[in-house]
Design a protein around this motif. Structure first.
Motif, PDB file in Angstrom:
ATOM      1  N   UNK A  46      -8.415   4.715  -7.919  1.00 44.38           N
ATOM      2  CA  UNK A  46      -8.042   5.181  -9.253  1.00 44.38           C
ATOM      3  C   UNK A  46      -9.121   4.813 -10.266  1.00 44.38           C
ATOM      4  N   UNK A  47      -9.752   3.656 -10.108  1.00 47.93           N
ATOM      5  CA  UNK A  47     -10.817   3.213 -11.009  1.00 47.93           C
ATOM      6  C   UNK A  47     -11.981   4.190 -10.988  1.00 47.93           C
ATOM      7  N   UNK A  48     -12.295   4.738  -9.816  1.00 50.60           N
ATOM      8  CA  UNK A  48     -13.369   5.729  -9.709  1.00 50.60           C
ATOM      9  C   UNK A  48     -13.007   6.975 -10.512  1.00 50.60           C
ATOM     10  N   UNK A  49     -11.749   7.427 -10.391  1.00 48.74           N
ATOM     11  CA  UNK A  49     -11.304   8.597 -11.149  1.00 48.74           C
ATOM     12  C   UNK A  49     -11.345   8.331 -12.655  1.00 48.74           C
ATOM     13  N   UNK A  50     -10.908   7.142 -13.050  1.00 48.31           N
ATOM     14  CA  UNK A  50     -10.936   6.786 -14.466  1.00 48.31           C
ATOM     15  C   UNK A  50     -12.369   6.764 -14.993  1.00 48.31           C
ATOM     16  N   UNK A  75       0.832  -1.199   0.000  1.00 53.21           N
ATOM     17  CA  UNK A  75       0.000   0.000   0.000  1.00 53.21           C
ATOM     18  C   UNK A  75       0.870   1.254   0.000  1.00 53.21           C
ATOM     19  N   UNK A  76       1.919   1.264   0.821  1.00 55.54           N
ATOM     20  CA  UNK A  76       2.776   2.441   0.919  1.00 55.54           C
ATOM     21  C   UNK A  76       3.546   2.703  -0.369  1.00 55.54           C
ATOM     22  N   UNK A  77       3.962   1.622  -1.037  1.00 54.27           N
ATOM     23  CA  UNK A  77       4.782   1.763  -2.240  1.00 54.27           C
ATOM     24  C   UNK A  77       3.974   1.761  -3.523  1.00 54.27           C
ATOM     25  N   UNK A  78       2.673   1.536  -3.441  1.00 58.71           N
ATOM     26  CA  UNK A  78       1.857   1.483  -4.652  1.00 58.71           C
ATOM     27  C   UNK A  78       2.096   0.234  -5.459  1.00 58.71           C
ATOM     28  N   UNK A  97      -2.397   5.225  -2.042  1.00 60.77           N
ATOM     29  CA  UNK A  97      -3.631   4.717  -1.424  1.00 60.77           C
ATOM     30  C   UNK A  97      -4.871   5.486  -1.859  1.00 60.77           C
ATOM     31  N   UNK A  98      -4.743   6.808  -1.979  1.00 62.94           N
ATOM     32  CA  UNK A  98      -5.909   7.627  -2.325  1.00 62.94           C
ATOM     33  C   UNK A  98      -6.202   7.638  -3.821  1.00 62.94           C
TER      34      UNK A  98
END
Length: 583
Positions: free
Chosen positions: A479-483, A282-285, A398-399
């Motif tokens: 990210x899916x929500x933003x996409x 989570x911290x590193x993506x 995370x966000x």
């Protein structure tokens, strides 16, 4: 270029030394070229298979008072040959039959050259026994009896003549049941083409043979590189036992190492496991699947190293097999599939990367399809690119946010550029090297590439009505929500046009159109009621080591120090001078 006698002698000395070190007492090569002459039965069979006119010619030349049309000719001919009164004529007839049998074979010159190769290379080895098929029939029991105490290499020519069992059939008989452990086998044949030797060996192994048969291409042995090729195949035939033994022991160590590594992971507390896999990801993506595999792989490798380095038998076999590399070889040989193993280390397949919905990352390789030119029936342009960017800027946190908005795609091609890096074995079919041209790049919005990460097929397509895949990480679900919001707005712009009265009306989307990138190039683009699709497909991913090299290569390219142009021609140097330092 043909090898000199001194070079052939040096290769032969190296081979003989190797054979002695491997404690091979005898090398037996069976080829009908070594036949000293046909026996009565062989001569009778040969003559009986000829046309009547040729048989009559034999009889006329050697004063054989027999009728070629006689149905009992095999019996009467045997009687005539065994008659002491016909001894001189019989010997001449047998000699002529031998000559005609050799001439009747295809590739006579090649056969003689192959036997010469064996003689040249094994001249200094007393255990070399070249024999014909007839002598093999006579000495088979004796030769196989040596195996009780000695290691013996048997090499058979596949074509041993019309009146003899083929080399393949003899080998098939020898390997049935439980063949002696000290037996080593090779098959020489025109039917084995250069580059197919490994496949032939695999085919014999697939039959369940306890002893592999090493395939040898006869025409390759007769070629200019024949001495080296023969040495290579002889070594392969001899080293099979050490090679199989080493792999069997490593297999056993693997099972033990996996069990030990698995136990270490099971011994972790739930919180330790969560920290190592999920919190760190989570911290590193990073994707949790990558972190999980990394955890297990590192533990398995540590356990395997410990076991292998303390296994004296494996270390001994490694030292023995190292002798296999004494002979000079090309980096890649026709038919070799070792490059496929190397390729698996260099690249992660699109099936895995896309199937696990891996996040967009540096080193992802994409195939871009541009709209076809205006000319009728012109094909679309298809090109491969690799993503280059600071890894931390590409990672989605995370966000669901990332630092970068645009990525750099550097083109990949088979041609070597002036500035770039090689991608060894990039072509999955041929293993050919391709190159990244860091001077030929295009900018691309990262959201276009992100669409690929949301689809198991790796295509850049997004349906605004679809749910986020369950396997996406927490940051990528955000990210899916933003996409989805972005795609909805883009669909609105492309599918709706203002009418004359100011109202909105839906306009049918074309079959495809183009989406222009910042550099003026374009990629294929289409939109439906709820879905966007771009001509972009994620194909595979570079390994972490290659991805790091890619970033370093691009960094060196963009950070080259700029110099003011020279004000004198004395400072101008040719490319050759640059390469040699002016010497």
């Amino acid at each position: 270029m043909s090898l000199s006698q001194a070079e052939v002698a040096a290769i032969g000395n190296s081979l003989v030394d190797f054979i002695r070190r491997m404690e091979i007492e005898h090398v037996v090569y069976v080829d009908d070229a070594y036949d000293r002459g046909p026996d009565l039965e062989a001569a009778i069979v040969w003559i009986g298979t000829q046309h009547r006119a040729r048989i009559k010619n034999y009889f006329d030349r050697f004063n054989v008072d027999l009728d070629p049309e006689d149905e009992e000719l095999p019996v009467t001919l045997r009687t005539w040959l065994e008659d002491e009164g016909n001894q001189e004529a019989a010997e001449r007839l047998l000699a002529q039959v031998l000559t005609d049998r050799v001439r009747a074979k295809d590739h006579v010159a090649t056969d003689r050259l192959v036997t010469t190769r064996f003689g040249e290379l094994l001249e200094g080895y007393r255990g070399f026994i070249p024999i014909g098929p007839e002598e093999w029939d006579q000495r088979q029991t004796e030769i196989l009896g040596w195996l009780a105490q000695e290691r013996v290499l048997l090499i058979f020519d596949d074509d041993l003549g019309q009146d003899h069992t083929s080399g393949s059939d003899i080998l098939d008989t020898l390997i049935r049941g439980e063949p002696p452990e000290r037996l080593l086998l090779g098959l020489l044949s025109y039917n084995i083409k250069e580059g197919q030797e490994n496949e032939v060996t695999k085919d014999w192994k697939a039959k369940g043979c306890a002893i592999p048969v090493t395939g040898i291409a006869k025409e390759a042995i007769a070629g200019e590189d024949g001495p080296g090729e023969l040495v290579l195949r002889v070594r392969a035939a001899i080293l099979w036992k050490e090679s199989e033994g080493l792999r069997s022991r490593v297999d056993a160590h693997m099972e033990s190492a996996i069990a030990a590594a698995s136990q270490k992971v099971r011994d972790l507390t739930a919180l330790d496991f969560d920290e190592a896999v999920f919190q760190a990801s989570r911290l590193e993506g990073a994707h949790e699947a990558d972190s999980l595999l990394r955890l297990y792989a590192s533990l398995v490798m540590a356990q395997l190293r410990e076991r292998l380095r303390s296994d004296h038998e494996s270390l001994r076999d490694l030292a023995t097999l190292r002798a296999f590399s004494d002979v000079e070889r090309e980096h890649r040989r026709p038919g070799s599939e070792a490059w496929k193993l190397q390729r698996e280390e260099l690249y992660e397949s699109g099936t895995y990367v896309n199937g696990c919905h891996m996040p967009t990352d540096v080193g992802d390789v994409y195939r871009l399809t541009s709209p076809p030119p205006a000319e009728a029936n012109a094909p679309s342009q298809i090109r491969d690119f690799v993503l280059v960017a600071p890894p931390c800027d590409v990672a989605v946190r995370t966000e669901g946010k990332r630092k970068a908005w645009t990525g750099i795609l550097c083109q990949i091609s088979p041609q070597k550029p002036s500035s770039g890096m090689s991608l060894d074995f990039f072509d999955g079919e041929t293993g050919e090297t391709h190159w990244v041209n860091v001077a030929k790049w295009i900018p691309i919005p990262l959201w276009v590439l992100d669409f690929c990460a949301t689809n198991r097929g790796g295509l850049s397509t997004f349906d605004v009505t679809s749910e986020a895949p369950e396997v996406l990480s927490e940051g990528w679900k955000a990210r899916h929500v933003e996409l989805c919001d972005f795609a909805t707005k883009m669909l609105g712009r492309h599918l709706k046009q203002p009418a004359a009265d100011g109202a909105q009306q839906t306009q049918a989307a074309p079959a495809f159109s183009s989406y222009e990138l910042d550099d003026g190039s374009s990629i294929k683009f289409s939109c439906e009621e709820n879905k966007l699709t771009f001509g972009v497909e994620r194909r595979l991913r570079l390994s972490p080591l290659l991805a790091r090299e890619l970033v370093e290569t691009y960094s060196r390219y963009v950070s080259r120090p700029a110099r003011p142009h020279a004000l004198t021609l004395e400072l101008r140097r040719t490319e050759e001078e640059e390469a040699t330092g002016g010497n």
